[in-house]
Design a protein around this motif. Structure first.
Motif, mmCIF file in Angstrom:
data_model
loop_
_atom_site.group_PDB
_atom_site.id
_atom_site.type_symbol
_atom_site.label_atom_id
_atom_site.label_comp_id
_atom_site.label_asym_id
_atom_site.label_seq_id
_atom_site.Cartn_x
_atom_site.Cartn_y
_atom_site.Cartn_z
ATOM 1 N N CYS A 108 71.541 128.327 61.882
ATOM 2 C CA CYS A 108 69.693 127.088 61.053
ATOM 3 C C CYS A 108 69.844 128.131 59.376
ATOM 4 N N LEU B 102 71.503 122.152 64.143
ATOM 5 C CA LEU B 102 71.426 120.883 62.569
ATOM 6 C C LEU B 102 73.237 120.336 62.941
ATOM 7 N N CYS C 240 68.279 117.421 63.833
ATOM 8 C CA CYS C 240 67.646 118.857 64.213
ATOM 9 C C CYS C 240 67.160 118.827 65.907
ATOM 10 N N ARG D 247 73.283 107.807 56.673
ATOM 11 C CA ARG D 247 73.996 109.422 57.288
ATOM 12 C C ARG D 247 72.911 109.452 58.280
ATOM 13 N N ARG E 203 71.355 112.092 60.582
ATOM 14 C CA ARG E 203 70.880 113.893 61.042
ATOM 15 C C ARG E 203 70.000 113.665 62.144
ATOM 16 N N ARG F 65 62.900 125.174 52.471
ATOM 17 C CA ARG F 65 63.275 124.897 53.650
ATOM 18 C C ARG F 65 61.232 125.245 54.023
ATOM 19 N N ARG G 124 68.224 121.279 51.308
ATOM 20 C CA ARG G 124 68.759 119.537 51.292
ATOM 21 C C ARG G 124 68.459 119.135 52.594
ATOM 22 N N TYR G 125 67.406 119.572 53.524
ATOM 23 C CA TYR G 125 66.915 118.819 54.774
ATOM 24 C C TYR G 125 65.784 119.017 54.796
ATOM 25 N N LEU H 275 64.031 116.108 56.697
ATOM 26 C CA LEU H 275 64.599 116.224 58.218
ATOM 27 C C LEU H 275 63.322 117.470 59.172
ATOM 28 N N GLU I 158 67.263 111.727 61.628
ATOM 29 C CA GLU I 158 66.703 110.942 60.078
ATOM 30 C C GLU I 158 67.762 109.663 60.137
ATOM 31 N N ASP J 227 75.052 116.914 60.845
ATOM 32 C CA ASP J 227 74.581 115.635 59.953
ATOM 33 C C ASP J 227 75.850 114.885 59.793
#
Length: 301
Positions: free
Chosen positions: A282, A56, A44, A40, A42, A272, A289-290, A293, A35, A58
């Motif tokens: 993870c 993961l 994964c 940022r 990021r 998630r 927050r992810y 992603l 991402e 960031d």
């Protein structure tokens, strides 16, 4: 030269979690999701066999960076993962997080007009340094047209030349994730809010169909609430008629969440994606927050 050295020092992950059993031999069996935006980088790693997120990272930058600065940091991050860079990923999926996007109904879409669609949405011509791309969103019956810096595009394509590389806009990941949530929650109307530093993405769905997907800038929490309430009023939806899920840079104790709770009785923190599995490392990360992603993997899965 000093500036280059500072860049080298700054590329330190704000978060790094992973399964220690992951090694270079696993790379051809995994998908790498990246991402990118001005603040940022990021990424994964998902093991395709069982759709398990096993790594993961960031990297957050306090100040907005130029495309060239992001490019330098992206190269430095992967130069630090030399074994990962030199091996063949099964897939590489890249989401661009920017304001430059537009959804065009598939029945009306013409590839040769992609540049014009995006220029019209932006209100000005697309920069000559950006490449216009698009991809299909079957669940939405639309094409998401967006742009990516040519610097980033060329580097990714060349760097991962032995992998299947796909580019998306982050709104696609958010829209798909929100529609999957709608099915899981069995609600008539749902709204997903994905928060970032000074803007948010709003996704509204009704009867498991996308109604709206747009991004808004805001400066104060009162302005945030006004924008959302006004948007819903234009859709003839009352605040008490919609379940609201919050993702991104927000927490239950934040001012934004508290302000929204005054108007939305059915307000919750999102989680998630349940379609993916997560390694123990993870699974400890705040999944909301992810959300973007993680759903990058699921756009075409």
């Amino acid at each position: 030269m000093a500036n280059s050295e500072n860049q080298l020092i700054e590329v330190i992950p704000t978060l790094l979690v992973g399964d220690n059993s992951f090694d270079a031999a696993s790379i051809p069996l995994c998908t790498l999701c990246i991402e990118l935006d001005e603040r940022r980088i990021r990424f994964c790693i998902v093991r395709d066999e069982n759709m398990e997120c096993i790594w993961l990272e960031d990297y957050f930058f306090e100040n907005a960076l130029t495309p060239a600065e992001i490019f330098e940091r992206l190269k430095r991050i992967f130069s630090g993962h030399l074994s990962w860079s030199s091996n063949n990923w099964k897939n590489v999926r890249v989401t661009v997080n920017s304001h430059a996007f537009t959804l065009v109904p598939s029945l009306l879409f013409k590839p040769e007009s992609a540049y014009e669609y995006l220029s019209f949405a932006l209100g000005n011509p697309v920069s000559k340094h950006e490449k216009v791309l698009w991809h299909d969103l079957p669940l939405v019956h639309a094409q998401n047209v967006f742009s990516i810096q040519e610097l980033w595009y060329d580097w990714v394509v060349n760097h991962f030349s032995s992998s299947t590389v796909t580019f998306y806009h982050l709104t696609s990941a958010l829209a798909i994730g929100s529609l999957v949530n709608h099915v899981e929650h069995q609600e008539m109307r749902m709204m997903s809010l994905y928060f970032e530093k000074d803007h948010f993405t709003l996704v509204v769905s009704e009867s498991q169909q996308l109604v709206l997907c747009n991004r808004f800038k805001y400066a104060q929490t009162q302005e945030l609430a006004y924008i959302i309430l006004f948007t819903l009023s234009q859709l003839n939806i009352l605040p008490e008629e919609v379940k609201v899920l919050c993702y991104g840079e927000i927490a239950p104790v934040s001012d934004s969440y508290h302000e929204l709770s005054r108007f939305f009785p059915n307000l919750h923190m999102g989680t998630r994606p349940t379609t993916l599995k997560y390694s123990p490392q993870c699974a400890e990360v705040p999944g909301h927050r992810y959300f973007g992603l993680f759903n990058t993997y699921l756009i075409s899965s």
